[in-house]
Design an enzyme around this catalytic site. Structure first.
Site, PDB file in Angstrom:
ATOM      1  CD  GLU A  56       0.459   8.745   7.771  1.00  0.00           C
ATOM      2  OE1 GLU A  56       1.343   9.613   7.869  1.00  0.00           O
ATOM      3  OE2 GLU A  56       0.669   7.543   8.026  1.00  0.00           O
ATOM      4  NE  ARG A  93       0.789   4.167  11.397  1.00  0.00           N
ATOM      5  CZ  ARG A  93       1.737   3.231  11.218  1.00  0.00           C
ATOM      6  NH1 ARG A  93       2.915   3.566  10.729  1.00  0.00           N
ATOM      7  NH2 ARG A  93       1.465   1.975  11.504  1.00  0.00           N
ATOM      8  CE  LYS A  96       6.833   5.949   5.683  1.00  0.00           C
ATOM      9  NZ  LYS A  96       6.378   7.331   5.961  1.00  0.00           N
ATOM     10  NE  ARG A 135       5.732   7.279  13.567  1.00  0.00           N
ATOM     11  CZ  ARG A 135       6.132   7.158  12.308  1.00  0.00           C
ATOM     12  NH1 ARG A 135       6.096   5.979  11.718  1.00  0.00           N
ATOM     13  NH2 ARG A 135       6.516   8.202  11.618  1.00  0.00           N
ATOM     14  CD  GLU A 155      -1.100  -0.289   3.732  1.00  0.00           C
ATOM     15  OE1 GLU A 155      -2.302  -0.069   3.613  1.00  0.00           O
ATOM     16  OE2 GLU A 155      -0.584  -0.733   4.772  1.00  0.00           O
ATOM     17  CE  LYS A 195       9.372   3.829   7.203  1.00  0.00           C
ATOM     18  NZ  LYS A 195       9.928   4.824   8.159  1.00  0.00           N
TER      19      LYS A 195
END
Length: 317
Positions: free
Chosen positions: A62, A19, A14, A34, A12, A184
């Protein structure tokens, strides 16, 4: 790294927002970033979502600016981040949505140990049942080969994405930055050659060295003359040896002192990289860059060969 068969993974985008986790328990809701900051009051548009979602729901996702069906930029997001009091006008100009990545709690049950494919299915179900404009599900990217996914990644910047996230389908949800089940895959940075114009001392072990730099690009002023205009600051990317070398140059070539800042004879050229770019009224250059950092010292270039503000503006998507 050999990740094995593509069918073992989900992919998916980023997204480049904030976050955080949306938590609904005992008829109350909370939004934690986060960085473990409670920001519930800064996003009143989620009050309505909280009245829809059932108790015992925790969504990892997000926070993103979203207007007229399009994801906005991080610079729009910044206008909301620091506001503790949000006006009606700002809510209309920069509405925020939550794009869900994962479901950590379902009907009061901690489901982090369940395989990601099961959590993902439940997440989709929760979002469909909520049927709210404030809550979307991060779309999975269809791919059969790693080559196909590589092509999708190359278009990420056009999607206002930082790159891709790869998640193993049978993975549990782990805390921290452990690799293996999540990867990532960010885009390569955008780069430009700039001139060092100002410097400050660093922090920690570098507090005795000038390691925090301001960079400039060429621009033509109203009189038709070329001048250097600052556009970004960066303090990482060089080796310890290079930092010491640049520090010596700064101390020997200081033009003026402004408190802790020194202006420097414009002579050194560096390649500066950044993740994203957008117009900005807050910067003298008219441009804001995201996560600027030094890529390399361009000892092979004279300052006349550095890039221009127009070169920078041409990079805006």
């Amino acid at each position: 790294t050999d990740l094995g068969e593509p069918n073992e993974w989900y992919a998916e985008h980023k997204w480049d927002g904030i976050r955080g986790q949306f938590i609904k328990r005992e008829s109350e809701h909370f939004i934690w970033t986060r960085g473990e900051e409670l920001v519930t009051d800064r996003y009143p548009e989620f009050d309505k979502l909280a009245s829809i979602l059932p108790d015992g729901t925790v969504i990892d996702g997000e926070l993103l600016p979203f207007r007229k069906g399009e994801i906005g930029t991080f610079y729009e997001m910044q206008k909301r981040i620091g506001r503790r009091t949000v006006s009606k006008k700002l809510l209309e100009e920069i509405p925020i949505i939550l794009v869900g990545y994962d479901l950590l709690e379902y009907k009061g049950e901690d489901i982090r140990e369940k395989p990601y494919k099961e959590r993902r299915k439940l997440l989709h179900q929760v979002i469909e049942e909520a049927d709210s404009e404030q809550l979307n599900c991060s779309e999975l990217i269809e791919f059969k080969t790693w080559e196909e996914l590589h092509k999708v990644r190359s278009t990420a910047r056009e999607m206002k994405s930082e790159g891709l996230m790869l998640k193993r389908r049978d993975a549990s949800y782990k805390i921290g930055r452990k690799k293996g089940d999540w990867w990532k895959w960010k885009l390569d940075p955008m780069t430009i050659d700039a001139v060092l114009t100002y410097a400050m001392r660093g922090h920690g072990r570098r507090s005795n060295l000038f390691t925090d730099y301001t960079f400039a690009l060429w621009n033509e002023n109203e009189a038709g003359e070329r001048e250097l205009v600052t556009f970004a600051k960066a303090y990482s990317g060089l080796t310890d040896k290079e930092f010491k070398e640049v520090d010596k140059f700064i101390k020997n070539n200081t033009l003026e002192r402004f408190g802790p800042v020194r202006s420097v004879t414009p002579e050194l050229v560096f390649e500066v990289g950044f993740e994203a770019i957008a117009p900005s009224t807050r910067h003298k250059s008219g441009i804001a860059t995201r996560f600027p950092r030094i890529i390399r010292w361009r000892r092979d270039k004279k300052i006349e060969e550095a890039n221009t503000i127009d070169d920078l503006k041409a990079m805006i998507p």
